[in-house]
Design a protein around this motif. Structure first.
Motif, short mmCIF file in Angstrom:
data_model
loop_
_atom_site.label_atom_id
_atom_site.label_comp_id
_atom_site.label_asym_id
_atom_site.label_seq_id
_atom_site.Cartn_x
_atom_site.Cartn_y
_atom_site.Cartn_z
N GLY A 43 55.92 66.04 56.90
CA GLY A 43 54.85 65.13 57.31
C GLY A 43 55.15 63.66 57.14
O GLY A 43 54.50 62.82 57.77
N ILE A 44 56.11 63.31 56.27
CA ILE A 44 56.39 61.90 56.00
C ILE A 44 57.86 61.56 56.27
O ILE A 44 58.17 60.67 57.07
CB ILE A 44 56.02 61.54 54.54
N LEU A 45 58.77 62.29 55.59
CA LEU A 45 60.18 61.91 55.65
C LEU A 45 60.77 62.12 57.05
O LEU A 45 61.49 61.25 57.57
CB LEU A 45 60.97 62.71 54.62
N TYR A 46 60.48 63.25 57.67
CA TYR A 46 61.03 63.52 59.00
C TYR A 46 60.48 62.54 60.05
O TYR A 46 61.24 62.03 60.89
CB TYR A 46 60.74 64.97 59.41
N PRO A 47 59.17 62.24 60.08
CA PRO A 47 58.69 61.23 61.03
C PRO A 47 59.33 59.86 60.84
O PRO A 47 59.61 59.15 61.82
CB PRO A 47 57.18 61.18 60.76
N ILE A 48 59.59 59.49 59.58
CA ILE A 48 60.27 58.22 59.33
C ILE A 48 61.68 58.26 59.89
O ILE A 48 62.15 57.29 60.52
CB ILE A 48 60.28 57.91 57.81
N ALA A 49 62.39 59.39 59.67
CA ALA A 49 63.75 59.53 60.20
C ALA A 49 63.76 59.50 61.72
O ALA A 49 64.71 59.02 62.34
CB ALA A 49 64.37 60.82 59.69
N MET A 50 62.72 60.03 62.35
CA MET A 50 62.63 59.97 63.81
C MET A 50 62.38 58.54 64.30
O MET A 50 62.87 58.14 65.37
CB MET A 50 61.49 60.88 64.30
N TRP A 51 61.64 57.78 63.52
CA TRP A 51 61.26 56.42 63.92
C TRP A 51 62.40 55.43 63.74
O TRP A 51 62.56 54.49 64.53
CB TRP A 51 60.05 55.99 63.12
N ILE A 52 63.23 55.64 62.72
CA ILE A 52 64.35 54.73 62.46
C ILE A 52 65.43 54.94 63.52
O ILE A 52 65.86 56.07 63.76
CB ILE A 52 64.93 54.97 61.05
N PRO A 53 65.90 53.88 64.19
CA PRO A 53 66.95 54.04 65.21
C PRO A 53 68.24 54.57 64.60
O PRO A 53 68.61 54.22 63.48
CB PRO A 53 67.13 52.61 65.75
N GLY A 54 68.91 55.45 65.36
CA GLY A 54 70.16 56.02 64.88
C GLY A 54 70.93 56.68 66.00
O GLY A 54 70.56 56.57 67.19
N SER A 55 71.99 57.39 65.64
CA SER A 55 72.88 58.00 66.63
C SER A 55 72.47 59.41 67.04
O SER A 55 73.10 60.01 67.90
CB SER A 55 74.31 58.04 66.07
N ASP A 56 71.42 59.95 66.43
CA ASP A 56 70.98 61.31 66.75
C ASP A 56 69.87 61.25 67.80
O ASP A 56 68.68 61.30 67.49
CB ASP A 56 70.48 62.01 65.48
N HIS A 57 70.28 61.09 69.08
CA HIS A 57 69.34 60.99 70.19
C HIS A 57 68.35 59.84 69.97
O HIS A 57 67.14 59.98 70.22
CB HIS A 57 68.59 62.31 70.38
N GLY A 58 68.87 58.74 69.49
CA GLY A 58 68.06 57.55 69.29
C GLY A 58 67.35 57.48 67.96
O GLY A 58 66.65 56.51 67.68
N SER A 59 67.51 58.49 67.12
CA SER A 59 66.84 58.53 65.82
C SER A 59 67.87 58.72 64.71
O SER A 59 69.02 59.09 64.96
CB SER A 59 65.82 59.68 65.77
N LEU A 60 67.42 58.45 63.49
CA LEU A 60 68.29 58.72 62.34
C LEU A 60 68.57 60.22 62.23
O LEU A 60 69.69 60.64 61.94
CB LEU A 60 67.64 58.19 61.06
N GLU A 61 67.55 61.05 62.44
CA GLU A 61 67.71 62.50 62.57
C GLU A 61 66.60 63.04 63.45
O GLU A 61 65.42 62.79 63.19
CB GLU A 61 67.71 63.21 61.22
N SER A 62 66.98 63.76 64.48
CA SER A 62 66.02 64.29 65.45
C SER A 62 65.71 65.75 65.13
O SER A 62 66.61 66.60 65.18
CB SER A 62 66.57 64.18 66.87
N PRO A 63 64.45 66.10 64.83
CA PRO A 63 64.12 67.51 64.60
C PRO A 63 64.16 68.32 65.89
O PRO A 63 64.35 69.55 65.84
CB PRO A 63 62.69 67.44 64.03
N HIS A 64 64.01 67.66 67.05
CA HIS A 64 64.03 68.38 68.32
C HIS A 64 65.41 68.97 68.60
O HIS A 64 65.53 70.13 69.02
CB HIS A 64 63.60 67.45 69.46
N SER A 65 66.46 68.16 68.38
CA SER A 65 67.81 68.68 68.60
C SER A 65 68.17 69.74 67.56
O SER A 65 68.89 70.70 67.86
CB SER A 65 68.82 67.53 68.57
N ALA A 66 67.67 69.59 66.31
CA ALA A 66 67.92 70.61 65.29
C ALA A 66 67.29 71.94 65.70
O ALA A 66 67.92 73.00 65.57
CB ALA A 66 67.35 70.14 63.95
N TRP A 67 66.06 71.90 66.20
CA TRP A 67 65.39 73.11 66.64
C TRP A 67 66.10 73.74 67.83
O TRP A 67 66.24 74.96 67.92
CB TRP A 67 63.94 72.81 66.97
#
Length: 468
Positions: free
Chosen positions: A299-323
């Motif tokens: 609820g908190i850490l993953y949304p923050i990782a999605m919001w921070i820009p990065g190399s994982d499909h534009g995010s620091l870590e994308s849960p969509h690509s992991a799924w």
């Protein structure tokens, strides 16, 4: 199991316990000690195997490439590395929640004997207390309610308080998984041995726990061993073109910080499980850590990782690509499920180890995993997967091996006089240091047959021989 009959009629106490011959008491004490050690060894061995599997599976997952689609209808197949430390962290907490909370409810409502739980039932005029102890043998509960209430219940505020070790666990696991991406699993496991250093310092300062001089010698050897491991990792990064020195140093820093946070978590767990009242049963603690960790990570850490820009499909870590990789790559899905099972078993049995002994033993467990994790990883690299998984022997692995030897040496010194241990009694490998009086003091304190005045004299004699 210890069963206490507490008669509601006060007159029933007149015919109390009869005297037991001293020989029978000695036999019972010896049998109790053997039973306790067998129980603790079984917990230790199970946690050792499960923890080794969890470490190797987590590193293998982080190195595995998976498919993002099914490659159908002319669509190009898309693959990428499963570099998802937060996904592993979330998977761990989900497994703890799904196992811990149902087992807690089952043990409480079915009154199943389990370490850390005290069951109460009425039998005629008596309140029968059934209390399998935390060390696998008989104990007497500290508080027995007159109304035969539930000793396993906890106040409402405890459920919120259990979020604290859950938060520590979340931070420690996330930091460890990120650090693992940049170091070998053997170095990862060796650096986690820093926990025994942090745990000793925290216990002395927070619990005013006394540590003997030989234990501090063991801590010093652990620090020296960790220095050798860090040096080996840095040298390997400097002379290996495919490895970034900056990334390696960052991974080492994250792992050292992770062990500090984990030590805080273990101290918090020990406090809530060993307080007289109220205290949290171990399965409830496990499940609530999983629940709070799932809520905080998902609820908190993953949304923050999605919001921070990065190399994982534009995010620091994308849960969509992991799924997507979990759905479309059977190898990743199977390893992920095995990881969840192994990390849950490791967490459960290491928690029981904390209940039975102390959180310091959790760190001793981590140190015992070192040769097993490294050995299995080498076998996987050279004999099982032919270089696809595991880790190779490098030019600086000898330095890391020296660190492993010193780490085992320091841990065995710290663990004395329990098995396995090394006693410093003037031998050549003790460098001439003789601390035999300290071991004698410990043995006197542990022997229930020794009168209190003799224990006091032994303690005073030990201090006199050591400092006089």
């Amino acid at each position: 199991m210890n069963i206490l009959n507490i008669m509601t009629d006060s007159n029933s106490n007149t015919n109390a316990n009869a005297a037991t011959p001293a020989s029978n008491n000695d036999d019972n004490n010896n049998e109790r000690i053997m039973h306790t050690r067998t129980y603790q060894n079984l917990i230790f061995a199970t946690a050792l195997i499960a923890g080794t599997a969890a470490s190797i599976l987590s590193k293998s997952l982080l190195e595995t490439h998976g498919k993002l689609n099914d490659h159908q209808d002319g669509e190009d197949e898309k693959t990428e590395q499963f570099a998802k430390p937060l996904a592993l962290t979330l998977g761990m907490f989900v497994s703890l929640m799904l196992v811990g909370l149902p087992l807690h409810l089952l043990v409480v409502y079915m009154k199943i004997p389990f370490p850390g739980y005290i069951h109460i039932r009425r039998s005629g005029n008596a309140i029968v207390v059934e209390a399998p102890s935390d060390d696998g043998d008989e104990t007497t509960p500290l508080i027995i309610p007159r109304d035969g209430g539930d000793l396993n219940s906890v106040p409402s505020w405890m459920y919120l308080y259990l979020g604290m070790p859950g938060l520590f666990d979340l931070l420690a696991t996330a930091l460890a998984m990120i650090g693992l991406m940049y170091v070998n699993v053997s170095a990862y496991q060796l650096l986690r041995a820093t926990g025994i250093v942090w745990s000793t310092v925290l216990h002395q300062n927070l619990f005013a726990q006394r540590y003997f001089f030989f234990q501090w010698i063991g801590v010093v050897w652990n620090v020296f061993a960790i220095f050798l491991v860090i040096l080996a990792s840095v040298l390997n990064a400097c002379f290996e073109p495919s490895v970034s020195t900056r990334a390696t140093l960052g991974g080492i820093a994250l792992l050292l910080l992770s062990t500090l946070v984990q030590s805080l978590q273990l101290v918090a767990e020990e406090k809530v499980m060993k307080e007289d009242a109220p205290r949290a049963p171990p399965l409830l603690l496990l499940g609530m850590e999983g629940l709070w960790g799932t809520l905080l990570c998902g609820g908190i850490l993953y949304p923050i990782a999605m919001w921070i820009p990065g190399s994982d499909h534009g995010s620091l870590e994308s849960p969509h690509s992991a799924w997507a990789m979990l759905v479309h790559t059977p190898a990743i899905r199977n390893m992920f499920l095995l990881y969840m099972v192994s990390i849950c078993l490791y967490s459960l049995f290491s928690l029981l180890l904390t209940v039975s002994l102390s959180s310091t033993w959790h760190n001793i467990l981590d140190n015992a995993r070192l040769p097993l994790v490294w050995g299995v990883d080498l076998v996987i690299y050279y004999f099982v997967t032919k270089g696809n998984y595991g880790e190779p022997w490098t030019g600086y692995s000898w330095l890391q091996l020296a660190g492993l030897i010193f780490l085992i040496y320091g841990t065995c010194i710290y663990n004395a006089p329990d098995t396995p241990s090394i006693r410093l009694e003037g031998q050549w490998y003790a460098l001439g240091i003789n601390l035999a009086p300290e071991y004698a003091e410990i043995e006197l304190q542990r022997n229930p047959a020794v009168p209190g005045v003799v224990k006091w004299l032994g303690s005073a004699l030990g201090r006199r021989l050591k400092f006089g």
